[in-house]
Design a protein around this motif. Structure first.
Motif, PDB file in Angstrom:
ATOM      1  N   GLU A 281      -5.877  37.495 -18.545  1.00 42.82           N
ATOM      2  CA  GLU A 281      -5.248  36.166 -18.468  1.00 42.82           C
ATOM      3  C   GLU A 281      -3.788  36.295 -18.024  1.00 42.82           C
ATOM      4  O   GLU A 281      -3.048  37.170 -18.475  1.00 42.82           O
ATOM      5  CB  GLU A 281      -5.313  35.513 -19.849  1.00 42.82           C
ATOM      6  N   ILE A 282      -3.399  35.390 -17.133  1.00 41.03           N
ATOM      7  CA  ILE A 282      -2.016  35.345 -16.636  1.00 41.03           C
ATOM      8  C   ILE A 282      -1.137  34.673 -17.703  1.00 41.03           C
ATOM      9  O   ILE A 282      -1.431  33.559 -18.139  1.00 41.03           O
ATOM     10  CB  ILE A 282      -1.936  34.534 -15.314  1.00 41.03           C
TER      11      ILE A 282
ATOM     12  N   LEU B 230      -1.205  30.912  -8.800  1.00 38.75           N
ATOM     13  CA  LEU B 230      -1.737  31.160 -10.141  1.00 38.75           C
ATOM     14  C   LEU B 230      -1.016  30.303 -11.157  1.00 38.75           C
ATOM     15  O   LEU B 230       0.179  30.043 -11.023  1.00 38.75           O
ATOM     16  CB  LEU B 230      -1.552  32.636 -10.520  1.00 38.75           C
ATOM     17  N   LYS B 231      -1.757  29.878 -12.177  1.00 40.90           N
ATOM     18  CA  LYS B 231      -1.176  29.134 -13.294  1.00 40.90           C
ATOM     19  C   LYS B 231      -1.343  29.973 -14.556  1.00 40.90           C
ATOM     20  O   LYS B 231      -2.226  30.826 -14.627  1.00 40.90           O
ATOM     21  CB  LYS B 231      -1.909  27.808 -13.486  1.00 40.90           C
ATOM     22  N   ALA B 232      -0.517  29.724 -15.552  1.00 37.56           N
ATOM     23  CA  ALA B 232      -0.668  30.401 -16.843  1.00 37.56           C
ATOM     24  C   ALA B 232      -2.062  30.092 -17.366  1.00 37.56           C
ATOM     25  O   ALA B 232      -2.522  28.958 -17.338  1.00 37.56           O
ATOM     26  CB  ALA B 232       0.390  29.916 -17.824  1.00 37.56           C
ATOM     27  N   GLY B 233      -2.770  31.131 -17.805  1.00 37.11           N
ATOM     28  CA  GLY B 233      -4.125  30.952 -18.325  1.00 37.11           C
ATOM     29  C   GLY B 233      -5.209  31.324 -17.328  1.00 37.11           C
ATOM     30  O   GLY B 233      -6.356  31.554 -17.717  1.00 37.11           O
ATOM     31  N   ASP B 234      -4.875  31.361 -16.030  1.00 42.51           N
ATOM     32  CA  ASP B 234      -5.869  31.820 -15.043  1.00 42.51           C
ATOM     33  C   ASP B 234      -6.223  33.274 -15.348  1.00 42.51           C
ATOM     34  O   ASP B 234      -5.394  34.028 -15.872  1.00 42.51           O
ATOM     35  CB  ASP B 234      -5.307  31.726 -13.617  1.00 42.51           C
ATOM     36  N   LYS B 235      -7.435  33.652 -14.988  1.00 40.79           N
ATOM     37  CA  LYS B 235      -7.860  35.032 -15.216  1.00 40.79           C
ATOM     38  C   LYS B 235      -8.200  35.680 -13.885  1.00 40.79           C
ATOM     39  O   LYS B 235      -8.933  35.106 -13.086  1.00 40.79           O
ATOM     40  CB  LYS B 235      -9.079  35.071 -16.132  1.00 40.79           C
ATOM     41  N   ILE B 236      -7.631  36.868 -13.691  1.00 44.05           N
ATOM     42  CA  ILE B 236      -7.936  37.650 -12.485  1.00 44.05           C
ATOM     43  C   ILE B 236      -8.186  39.100 -12.917  1.00 44.05           C
ATOM     44  O   ILE B 236      -7.781  39.500 -14.013  1.00 44.05           O
ATOM     45  CB  ILE B 236      -6.811  37.556 -11.430  1.00 44.05           C
ATOM     46  N   PRO B 237      -8.848  39.896 -12.060  1.00 43.96           N
ATOM     47  CA  PRO B 237      -9.162  41.273 -12.451  1.00 43.96           C
ATOM     48  C   PRO B 237      -7.914  42.124 -12.699  1.00 43.96           C
ATOM     49  O   PRO B 237      -6.923  42.030 -11.972  1.00 43.96           O
ATOM     50  CB  PRO B 237      -9.948  41.822 -11.255  1.00 43.96           C
TER      51      PRO B 237
ATOM     52  N   LEU C  27       3.504  32.529  -9.081  1.00 43.73           N
ATOM     53  CA  LEU C  27       2.788  33.779  -8.840  1.00 43.73           C
ATOM     54  C   LEU C  27       1.659  33.491  -7.872  1.00 43.73           C
ATOM     55  O   LEU C  27       1.055  32.418  -7.913  1.00 43.73           O
ATOM     56  CB  LEU C  27       2.198  34.331 -10.147  1.00 43.73           C
ATOM     57  N   ARG C  28       1.355  34.472  -7.016  1.00 48.15           N
ATOM     58  CA  ARG C  28       0.265  34.303  -6.060  1.00 48.15           C
ATOM     59  C   ARG C  28      -0.648  35.523  -6.113  1.00 48.15           C
ATOM     60  O   ARG C  28      -0.197  36.643  -6.300  1.00 48.15           O
ATOM     61  CB  ARG C  28       0.815  34.133  -4.647  1.00 48.15           C
TER      62      ARG C  28
ATOM     63  N   MET D 271       3.350  25.651 -12.719  1.00 42.68           N
ATOM     64  CA  MET D 271       2.738  26.950 -12.939  1.00 42.68           C
ATOM     65  C   MET D 271       2.122  27.012 -14.324  1.00 42.68           C
ATOM     66  O   MET D 271       1.407  27.941 -14.660  1.00 42.68           O
ATOM     67  CB  MET D 271       3.784  28.042 -12.774  1.00 42.68           C
ATOM     68  N   LYS D 272       2.409  26.019 -15.139  1.00 46.25           N
ATOM     69  CA  LYS D 272       1.914  26.032 -16.504  1.00 46.25           C
ATOM     70  C   LYS D 272       0.459  25.630 -16.538  1.00 46.25           C
ATOM     71  O   LYS D 272      -0.030  24.958 -15.651  1.00 46.25           O
ATOM     72  CB  LYS D 272       2.743  25.091 -17.376  1.00 46.25           C
ATOM     73  N   ARG D 273      -0.218  26.041 -17.604  1.00 47.97           N
ATOM     74  CA  ARG D 273      -1.645  25.733 -17.784  1.00 47.97           C
ATOM     75  C   ARG D 273      -1.836  24.219 -17.928  1.00 47.97           C
ATOM     76  O   ARG D 273      -1.090  23.559 -18.620  1.00 47.97           O
ATOM     77  CB  ARG D 273      -2.159  26.431 -19.055  1.00 47.97           C
TER      78      ARG D 273
END
Length: 196
Positions: free
Chosen positions: A115-116, A163-170, A156-157, A192-194
């Motif tokens: 999670e970001i 990307l937003k806070a809470g996004d999930k990436i590998p 963030l990209r 950028m916030k969730r």
């Protein structure tokens, strides 16, 4: 008849010989039986299963009359093929008996998603430290936007997407930082916030 006379009699000696022979035959039969069921002196060398897929492992172990159990998946290791063996127990070269289970640890099919965190407004140094600590990589090419604050996170990209806070990436993904250039007259606004 006294005990001493009984111990010297032919009847007692005959029974004693029969008892000793019976015990000797019983011990001999038990030893043969134990040797047979425990595969005494049988040795199968554990093969190297590293980097093998489960299909290849199964074929290899069936040829050797061995079994396997998958005990766990480790953290993803890019040096090993996906879903291949990373560790095994007993180790390569150990000797085991037939039908012994070989315990395997597999490489997952990819990195776990992470999670970001909410980094908007943090300094480049703070954000970089936090992202590296949770397993991401930082692109050396930062994107600068007009902002009053210099080197402050404004986004963030990842692979061209915001990307937003809470996004999930590998885990182990490369993240591009969007930073303030310090030459603007106001604050760069980006959500950028969730989103709730």
């Amino acid at each position: 008849m006294s005990l001493f006379q009984f111990l010297k009699s032919k009847l007692f000696l005959k029974q004693l010989v029969i008892a000793v022979l019976s015990i000797a035959v019983l011990i001999f039969v038990m030893m043969k039986w134990l040797t047979m069921i425990t595969n005494h002196n049988q040795k199968i060398e554990v093969p190297n299963l590293e980097k093998m897929s489960l299909e290849k492992v199964e074929t290899k172990l069936q040829e050797l009359d061995l079994n396997y159990v998958v005990v766990d998946s480790a953290s993803y290791n890019p040096n090993y093929p996906k879903k291949s063996v990373i560790e095994q127990s007993p180790s390569v070269g150990d000797f085991v008996k037939e039908n012994r289970k070989i315990y395997l640890t597999l490489n997952p099919s990819g990195y776990a998603n992470v999670e970001i965190p909410d980094l908007y407004g943090k300094t480049k140094r703070q954000a970089t430290s936090q992202l590296l600590a949770i397993g991401f990589k930082i692109s050396p090419k930062a994107m600068y936007v007009s902002d009053i604050a210099k080197d402050v996170i404004r986004g963030l990209r990842f692979k061209g997407k915001e990307l937003k806070a809470g996004d999930k990436i590998p885990k182990n993904s490369v993240i591009n930082l969007k930073l303030g250039d310090g030459r603007g007259t106001g604050r760069y606004i980006q959500n950028m916030k969730r989103e709730n």
